[in-house]
Write a protein that holds these residues in place. Structure first.
Motif, PDB file in Angstrom:
ATOM      1  N   LEU A   1      -6.969   1.220   6.595  1.00  0.00           N
ATOM      2  CA  LEU A   1      -7.407   0.934   5.484  1.00  0.00           C
ATOM      3  C   LEU A   1      -9.122   1.157   5.830  1.00  0.00           C
ATOM      4  CD1 LEU A   1      -5.946  -2.340   3.872  1.00  0.00           C
ATOM      5  CD2 LEU A   1      -5.594   0.066   3.227  1.00  0.00           C
ATOM      6  N   SER A   2      -9.880   1.445   4.908  1.00  0.00           N
ATOM      7  CA  SER A   2     -11.308   1.455   4.821  1.00  0.00           C
ATOM      8  C   SER A   2     -11.993   0.291   4.230  1.00  0.00           C
ATOM      9  CB  SER A   2     -11.984   2.707   4.412  1.00  0.00           C
ATOM     10  OG  SER A   2     -11.600   3.093   3.273  1.00  0.00           O
ATOM     11  N   ILE A   3     -12.820  -0.435   4.643  1.00  0.00           N
ATOM     12  CA  ILE A   3     -13.081  -1.562   3.889  1.00  0.00           C
ATOM     13  C   ILE A   3     -14.669  -1.726   3.621  1.00  0.00           C
ATOM     14  CG2 ILE A   3     -13.159  -4.071   4.434  1.00  0.00           C
ATOM     15  CD1 ILE A   3     -10.479  -3.175   4.265  1.00  0.00           C
TER      16      ILE A   3
ATOM     17  N   CYS B   1     -13.687   3.319  -0.490  1.00  0.00           N
ATOM     18  CA  CYS B   1     -12.957   2.216   0.353  1.00  0.00           C
ATOM     19  C   CYS B   1     -11.985   1.739  -0.260  1.00  0.00           C
ATOM     20  CB  CYS B   1     -14.017   1.218   0.933  1.00  0.00           C
ATOM     21  SG  CYS B   1     -15.408   1.483   1.899  1.00  0.00           S
ATOM     22  N   ASP B   2     -10.805   1.438   0.325  1.00  0.00           N
ATOM     23  CA  ASP B   2      -9.665   0.543   0.048  1.00  0.00           C
ATOM     24  C   ASP B   2      -9.847  -0.733  -0.507  1.00  0.00           C
ATOM     25  OD1 ASP B   2      -7.902   3.007   0.539  1.00  0.00           O
ATOM     26  OD2 ASP B   2      -8.527   2.454   2.558  1.00  0.00           O
ATOM     27  N   GLN B   3     -10.400  -1.552   0.042  1.00  0.00           N
ATOM     28  CA  GLN B   3     -10.591  -2.923  -0.117  1.00  0.00           C
ATOM     29  C   GLN B   3     -11.903  -3.393   0.145  1.00  0.00           C
ATOM     30  OE1 GLN B   3      -7.709  -5.268  -0.742  1.00  0.00           O
ATOM     31  NE2 GLN B   3      -6.923  -3.685  -1.499  1.00  0.00           N
TER      32      GLN B   3
ATOM     33  N   PHE C   1       0.973  -1.191  -0.094  1.00  0.00           N
ATOM     34  CA  PHE C   1      -0.092   0.047   0.089  1.00  0.00           C
ATOM     35  C   PHE C   1       0.917   1.285  -0.037  1.00  0.00           C
ATOM     36  CE2 PHE C   1      -2.940  -3.153   2.217  1.00  0.00           C
ATOM     37  CZ  PHE C   1      -3.668  -2.928   1.186  1.00  0.00           C
TER      38      PHE C   1
ATOM     39  N   THR D   1      -1.709  -5.016   8.120  1.00  0.00           N
ATOM     40  CA  THR D   1      -2.523  -3.652   7.871  1.00  0.00           C
ATOM     41  C   THR D   1      -3.662  -3.245   8.573  1.00  0.00           C
ATOM     42  OG1 THR D   1      -1.864  -3.847   5.496  1.00  0.00           O
ATOM     43  CG2 THR D   1      -3.381  -2.130   6.197  1.00  0.00           C
TER      44      THR D   1
ATOM     45  N   ILE E   1      -7.097  -1.740  10.097  1.00  0.00           N
ATOM     46  CA  ILE E   1      -8.317  -1.543   9.442  1.00  0.00           C
ATOM     47  C   ILE E   1      -9.244  -0.473  10.166  1.00  0.00           C
ATOM     48  CG2 ILE E   1     -10.652  -2.348   8.647  1.00  0.00           C
ATOM     49  CD1 ILE E   1      -9.329  -4.850   7.843  1.00  0.00           C
TER      50      ILE E   1
END
Length: 364
Positions: free
Chosen positions: A184-186, A224-226, A177, A315, A317
């Motif tokens: 991260l935003s999920i 969101c990232d993932q 990343f 990582t 969240i």
């Protein structure tokens, strides 16, 4: 680690390796998986000869017949691991025996021939030794190794292929990343599934990742990232992200993670579980309902959530979002348990901490 002899892979040096200036420029601008080294490892399997023609050769495009089985029936598997340069210049891999074993399990599930652990280790050792100058030394960098196997027989028909190719390619990389160790935003997807009971969820095959791409695109649209998937049977239990396992840290210090079955048995996941148990931290591998997770976050019972995998290691969240919820975990930042585990594993990988478990295997 299995005893290996890297000389079983004959080295056929490239006639067109990159110049020192080209390699220096590539190593000065590290991205993930876009630049590759000068060579690749390769071996071929046929049903009459077994595995043969083991070699290190120039990295180059593959020549495939249009009827190659992999293009029509997706009979393919892969692995991912890294080579780390230590302060003394030596180069090491993190738990490559686990990758070899998982590749074998994936091969069995996809009706592909099993590659021995000895051949797996020899292939990565020979490749890294040949392209050792490509292993970066800047903080947070490594040489990402991608072993993979695919059905190369030219035929149209639904049966296991009688010719298979195995390769290993390598890419010098920085952090997976671009923001590094940041939350991260999920997006929690309630419409699509990554895998189902009896499927290929526990195998590391391309089809599982192809199934994640559309919902991953939806995650981006949602800011969101993932993406995180729920189970296919009920649509209520957490499984994993598109390419990472997920963990919860509870208020009492215990750790929870979804049980195996339809998810990938991650090497980093296993390492985290072992470190937690040895450190006296209670660990639970079980089904985790999304509703239970959301209630726990809102009540302060779930204090940290993080994801893990070879590429990013660990990582944090900071946010979970779905069609009818949007919650922040704690203060939205990396928590103390997540940070401690990340530092412990990366310190072992880079030789900054004692390897009490014998997880590191020297390649060069």
């Amino acid at each position: 680690m299995t005893s290996t002899d890297a000389t079983t892979f004959e080295v056929r040096p490239s006639s067109h390796p990159r110049s020192l200036a080209e390699r220096t420029a590539a190593l000065a601008d590290l991205k993930f998986g876009v630049v590759f080294t000068d060579h690749m490892a390769r071996a071929t399997w046929t049903d009459d000869e077994g595995w043969h023609d083991r070699r290190i050769e120039a990295y180059a495009p593959l020549s495939l017949d249009p009827a190659a089985a992999v293009l029509h029936y997706a009979q393919e598997i892969f692995e991912g691991l890294k080579a780390y340069r230590h302060a003394d210049g030596s180069i090491w891999a993190f738990r490559p025996d686990r990758n070899a074993q998982r590749l074998a399990r994936s091969a069995e599930r996809l009706a592909l021939p099993v590659l021995s652990e000895a051949d797996f280790h020899a292939s990565i050792q020979a490749l890294v030794a040949t392209d050792a100058e490509w292993v970066p030394s800047v903080p947070g960098s490594s040489l990402y190794l991608r072993p993979f196997m695919f059905a190369s027989e030219a035929f149209l028909g639904v049966r296991p292929a009688r010719r298979v190719d195995y390769l290993v390619i390598a890419s010098p990389v920085g952090p997976y990343f671009t923001n590094g160790f940041q939350p991260l935003s999920i997006w929690v997807d309630a419409e699509y599934n990554r895998a189902g009971p009896g499927g290929t969820g526990a195998a590391k095959c391309g089809g599982n990742y192809a199934a994640s791409l559309l919902p991953q695109a939806q995650a981006y649209k949602e800011g969101c990232d993932q993406v995180c998937f729920l189970d296919a049977a009920t649509g209520t239990y957490l499984e994993e992200l598109g390419g990472m396992n997920v963990f919860l840290v509870m208020k009492d210090g215990s750790v929870r993670t979804p049980a195996l079955g339809t998810i990938l048995e991650g090497v980093t996941r296993d390492s985290i579980l072992q470190l937690c148990r040895e450190g006296g931290r209670p660990v639970e591998e079980s089904r985790i309902a999304l509703t239970e997770l959301l209630e726990g976050i809102r009540a302060g019972e779930v204090t940290e959530v993080f994801a893990c995998g070879t590429a990013a290691v660990i990582t944090p969240i900071g946010r979970l979002k779905g069609t009818d919820f949007d919650v922040t975990i704690g203060d939205g930042q990396a928590g103390p348990v997540t940070t401690e585990l990340y530092e412990t594993i990366t310190d072992i990988q880079y030789g900054r901490r004692e390897d009490a478990h014998g997880w590191m295997s020297r390649l060069v």
